[in-house]
Design an enzyme around this catalytic site. Structure first.
Site, PDB file in Angstrom:
ATOM      1  CG  ASP A  64      -4.466   0.128  -0.875  1.00 42.70           C
ATOM      2  OD1 ASP A  64      -5.043   0.561  -1.890  1.00 42.70           O
ATOM      3  OD2 ASP A  64      -5.085  -0.193   0.145  1.00 42.70           O
ATOM      4  CE1 TYR A  66      -6.616  -2.482  -9.335  1.00 48.77           C
ATOM      5  CE2 TYR A  66      -4.895  -4.006 -10.020  1.00 48.77           C
ATOM      6  CZ  TYR A  66      -5.654  -2.867 -10.254  1.00 48.77           C
ATOM      7  OH  TYR A  66      -5.454  -2.140 -11.397  1.00 48.77           O
ATOM      8  CG  PHE A  77      -2.155   1.092 -11.861  1.00 48.98           C
ATOM      9  CD1 PHE A  77      -3.423   1.596 -11.613  1.00 48.98           C
ATOM     10  CD2 PHE A  77      -1.066   1.877 -11.538  1.00 48.98           C
ATOM     11  CE1 PHE A  77      -3.604   2.856 -11.059  1.00 48.98           C
ATOM     12  CE2 PHE A  77      -1.227   3.139 -10.972  1.00 48.98           C
ATOM     13  CZ  PHE A  77      -2.502   3.632 -10.737  1.00 48.98           C
ATOM     14  CG  HIS A 186      -6.080   7.506  -9.216  1.00 49.36           C
ATOM     15  ND1 HIS A 186      -6.847   6.447  -9.657  1.00 49.36           N
ATOM     16  CD2 HIS A 186      -5.035   6.963  -8.553  1.00 49.36           C
ATOM     17  CE1 HIS A 186      -6.279   5.317  -9.269  1.00 49.36           C
ATOM     18  NE2 HIS A 186      -5.181   5.594  -8.595  1.00 49.36           N
TER      19      HIS A 186
END
Length: 221
Positions: A64, A66, A77, A186
């Site tokens: 989701d 930031y 990202f 991740h």
């Protein structure tokens, strides 16, 4: 009326009349009125606006947006210019540096990747300030799963970079006989050392594109 000003307009037009989306829309109207929500409501669909359906070469799936001030602007990202590079993105940069001699820039603004065909798609497209996963399970996953399915139907091959457990589960939506799926932990500092750093996904993705007569991504920012 949502407008992408590209092929997504036709491809996704039926989605916005479905019951789950109408409920999601009502939820979002209330959330934006009563809480601080990221990204700005005009940036929710930025990833799809910047990377047209036919132009997608690589899909990078985030979770989701930031949830800190001035960070999210609609691309997984990526952060706005002037915002410190978040830890997960810094690990992405470190792997790029190791993999393809990437020079780490002084910003985390990834729009140049989007314009080259890298779809930076979060699985949920909104979040409450300071509350990670606060819009999870509200309908966004149904929408973004459909985006992945529609991409998988495309004849022209692409690469899916699935980082982390949540992203890896999306492999079931992808036709792996046509498209390349690359999975790794991740890039978060909690898990990057378990195999994200050293995965070589950026050079592998470009090799696949070249093999299929598709121009590779210039990752340098």
């Amino acid at each position: 009326m949502i407008s992408f000003n590209n092929n997504w307009d036709d491809i996704l037009k039926d989605e916005f009349d479905k019951q789950y989306y109408l409920e999601l829309r009502e939820f979002l109207i209330k959330e934006y009125k009563s809480h601080l929500i990221y990204p700005d409501k005009y940036k929710i669909f930025e990833a799809l606006k910047l990377t047209d359906y036919e132009d997608v070469k690589i899909v990078i799936l985030g979770q989701d947006p930031y949830h800190g001030p001035n960070q999210a602007h609609g691309l997984a990202f990526s952060v706005s210019i002037g915002v410190p590079i978040p830890p997960s993105l810094l690990n992405i940069y470190k792997e790029l540096e190791r993999d393809i001699n990437f020079r780490i820039p002084n910003h985390g603004y990834l729009v140049d990747w989007s314009k080259q065909g890298v779809l930076l798609l979060n699985t949920a497209l909104t979040v409450r300030a300071g509350m990670a996963n606060s819009h999870r399970g509200k309908g966004w996953e149904v929408f973004t799963d459909q985006v992945i399915r529609l991409l998988s139907l495309r004849e022209k091959p692409m690469v899916f970079l699935l980082w982390g457990k949540n992203a890896a589960e999306k492999e079931a939506l992808i036709d792996t006989s046509k498209h390349l799926v690359l999975k790794a932990p991740h890039p978060s500092p909690l898990s990057a050392h378990r195999g994200f750093l050293g995965c070589g996904h950026f050079s592998k993705a470009n090799k696949f594109l070249i093999k299929n007569s598709i121009a590779p991504i210039n990752w340098q920012l």
